[in-house]
Design a protein around this motif. Sequence first.
Motif, PDB file in Angstrom:
ATOM      1  N   GLU A 192       9.787  17.967  28.924  1.00  0.00           N
ATOM      2  CA  GLU A 192       8.566  17.820  29.699  1.00  0.00           C
ATOM      3  C   GLU A 192       8.245  16.337  29.917  1.00  0.00           C
ATOM      4  OE1 GLU A 192       4.068  19.636  29.264  1.00  0.00           O
ATOM      5  OE2 GLU A 192       5.590  19.997  27.725  1.00  0.00           O
ATOM      6  N   GLN A 197      -0.296   7.064  30.414  1.00  0.00           N
ATOM      7  CA  GLN A 197      -1.692   6.904  30.036  1.00  0.00           C
ATOM      8  C   GLN A 197      -2.257   5.688  30.775  1.00  0.00           C
ATOM      9  OE1 GLN A 197      -2.668   7.595  26.156  1.00  0.00           O
ATOM     10  NE2 GLN A 197      -1.312   9.370  26.157  1.00  0.00           N
ATOM     11  N   GLU A 200      -0.992   1.907  30.719  1.00  0.00           N
ATOM     12  CA  GLU A 200       0.393   1.875  30.275  1.00  0.00           C
ATOM     13  C   GLU A 200       1.282   1.450  31.446  1.00  0.00           C
ATOM     14  OE1 GLU A 200       2.803   4.885  27.359  1.00  0.00           O
ATOM     15  OE2 GLU A 200       1.660   5.712  28.999  1.00  0.00           O
ATOM     16  N   ASN A 210      10.198  20.471  23.984  1.00  0.00           N
ATOM     17  CA  ASN A 210       9.602  21.660  23.376  1.00  0.00           C
ATOM     18  C   ASN A 210      10.690  22.659  23.047  1.00  0.00           C
ATOM     19  OD1 ASN A 210       6.534  21.933  23.491  1.00  0.00           O
ATOM     20  ND2 ASN A 210       7.065  20.862  25.387  1.00  0.00           N
ATOM     21  N   GLY A 213       8.242  26.438  22.316  1.00  0.00           N
ATOM     22  CA  GLY A 213       6.826  26.088  22.430  1.00  0.00           C
ATOM     23  C   GLY A 213       6.334  25.048  21.435  1.00  0.00           C
ATOM     24  N   GLU A 214       7.239  24.512  20.625  1.00  0.00           N
ATOM     25  CA  GLU A 214       6.803  23.529  19.638  1.00  0.00           C
ATOM     26  C   GLU A 214       7.396  22.151  19.970  1.00  0.00           C
ATOM     27  OE1 GLU A 214       6.922  23.110  14.824  1.00  0.00           O
ATOM     28  OE2 GLU A 214       7.396  25.055  15.707  1.00  0.00           O
ATOM     29  N   VAL A 215       6.562  21.132  19.960  1.00  0.00           N
ATOM     30  CA  VAL A 215       7.069  19.785  20.236  1.00  0.00           C
ATOM     31  C   VAL A 215       7.998  19.361  19.102  1.00  0.00           C
ATOM     32  CG1 VAL A 215       6.464  17.353  20.548  1.00  0.00           C
ATOM     33  CG2 VAL A 215       4.999  19.121  21.514  1.00  0.00           C
ATOM     34  N   LYS A 220      10.259   7.587  24.676  1.00  0.00           N
ATOM     35  CA  LYS A 220       9.570   6.758  25.660  1.00  0.00           C
ATOM     36  C   LYS A 220      10.481   5.591  25.995  1.00  0.00           C
ATOM     37  CE  LYS A 220       4.981   5.991  25.197  1.00  0.00           C
ATOM     38  NZ  LYS A 220       4.336   6.352  26.461  1.00  0.00           N
TER      39      LYS A 220
ATOM     40  N   GLU B 200       2.030  28.511  21.394  1.00  0.00           N
ATOM     41  CA  GLU B 200       2.122  27.782  20.125  1.00  0.00           C
ATOM     42  C   GLU B 200       1.057  28.318  19.165  1.00  0.00           C
ATOM     43  OE1 GLU B 200       2.979  23.105  19.301  1.00  0.00           O
ATOM     44  OE2 GLU B 200       1.400  23.657  20.680  1.00  0.00           O
ATOM     45  N   GLY B 213      -2.347   1.463  24.051  1.00  0.00           N
ATOM     46  CA  GLY B 213      -1.979   2.351  25.155  1.00  0.00           C
ATOM     47  C   GLY B 213      -0.580   2.916  25.105  1.00  0.00           C
ATOM     48  N   LYS B 220       2.579  16.780  13.793  1.00  0.00           N
ATOM     49  CA  LYS B 220       2.188  18.163  14.058  1.00  0.00           C
ATOM     50  C   LYS B 220       2.153  18.881  12.718  1.00  0.00           C
ATOM     51  CE  LYS B 220       3.953  20.373  17.786  1.00  0.00           C
ATOM     52  NZ  LYS B 220       2.819  20.920  18.524  1.00  0.00           N
TER      53      LYS B 220
END
Lengths: 241, 241
Positions: A192, A197, A200, A210, A213-215, A220, B200, B213, B220
């Motif tokens: 994803e 932000q 940034e 994911n 469904g879990e990160v 980056k 989730e 930033g 999690k």
Amino acid sequence: MPVRRFYKLYLSPSRKYVKTLKNLLGFVPGNLSLYRLAFRHKSVAQSVKKGVKNSNERLEFLGDAVLGSVVAEVLFKLYPYKDEGFLTELRSKIVNRANLNQLARKLGFEKLIEYDNRMISATRQGSLLGDAFEALVGAVYLDKGYDFTKNFLINHIIKSHIDIHTLEQTETNFKSKLIEWCQRHGKDIIFEHIPNQEGESTKLFTIVVNVDGEVMGLGKEFSKKHAEKLAAEKACEALGI
Amino acid sequence: MPVRRFYKLYLSPSRKYVKTLKNLLGFVPGNLSLYRLAFRHKSVAQSVKKGVKNSNERLEFLGDAVLGSVVAEVLFKLYPYKDEGFLTELRSKIVNRANLNQLARKLGFEKLIEYDNRMISATRQGSLLGDAFEALVGAVYLDKGYDFTKNFLINHIIKSHIDIHTLEQTETNFKSKLIEWCQRHGKDIIFEHIPNQEGESTKLFTIVVNVDGEVMGLGKEFSKKHAEKLAAEKACEALGI
């Protein structure tokens, strides 16, 4: 042949176990209980004092460190003109779980490990092998000392079973490794792209992986491809792939 | 006193350096060029063959591994009834950058490290010390072997300078460590709660740490506090705090 060695191999009640280990390792082990411990998974271990189990996990901690140190020296000497980034990366290719599992399978550890297969999923069973390999290194170290362990690892393991120069060339493709793993285990996987932000740099890409469904990882980077690669690498790490 | 040792300490052109090292380390070093290398930061290193610099970074890679292995054994034997999770955590408290920097400062490394202070920010200068400490361990190992290095580390460093039992009690508070660091360096810090994704578990909390930033860590967990702690820990790691 010294008397102790003769007794161990031909007369002692454990002579069968001693011979199996000798065939596997290429030397006659000293303190057998260390080797028995190295091959004992926590699923069959008993609680000893204060709730700690007599499983191979503590030996694995020690063996992991000794193995890391031996491989560090081997690479340090083999590549006198490579920097520490190269050395670190190559070492992690050598001692990663998948590689150690494969190595332990080749060495025939399967018949020596004690575990309760009702308590461990099939996926997890493979990684018991690598864990036991590290624990074995810990056992050899406590039994015979550092220099012996180093020679054993170099001459009996690295030279015969690890092709360092091929590993050097392989770039681990974490994305395809992760996707394959998810397919094999019937898990959904989504890469994803997270919007930047405020404040940034607009040149940065943030990618989140994911799994069901879990990160499981975040990357980056200044290119989408690199961000995906990093996120996949983190996810592989988190999932122990 | 053997002739070589006498020559090194009283007659050789490097006798001053040998004496400094002897006072610092408690033994007479063999191959001086290894020790000189251990104290040479890349900012003053020269390129040798194929663009690799003769800085302490390769020795740091090796020394980090040897140190990890020695500390692993010390803890393995000191805590026979603790599991590998405890041992791993305690080891990382001992060998973390901040602790090694402080140790190297106490040992008086500042006067030995060669570096170009125009090329290194004041913040970064502290961590040269810990890097040099690891590199020194690598130098001692190559000069004198594993058992000597282990005895040196145990008797000269760990026993005198590291209070393992106090470290055992300290829980590293990554959140306050990170906030303090950001305040000191004039950086904005935000802990952000990311809404759960579809499918989730609603009991999971995802926290992302933004520093100026930029996402620096993600946690999690099943409690907000633990997710924050994990995210802060990752950010500390990423920022090298």
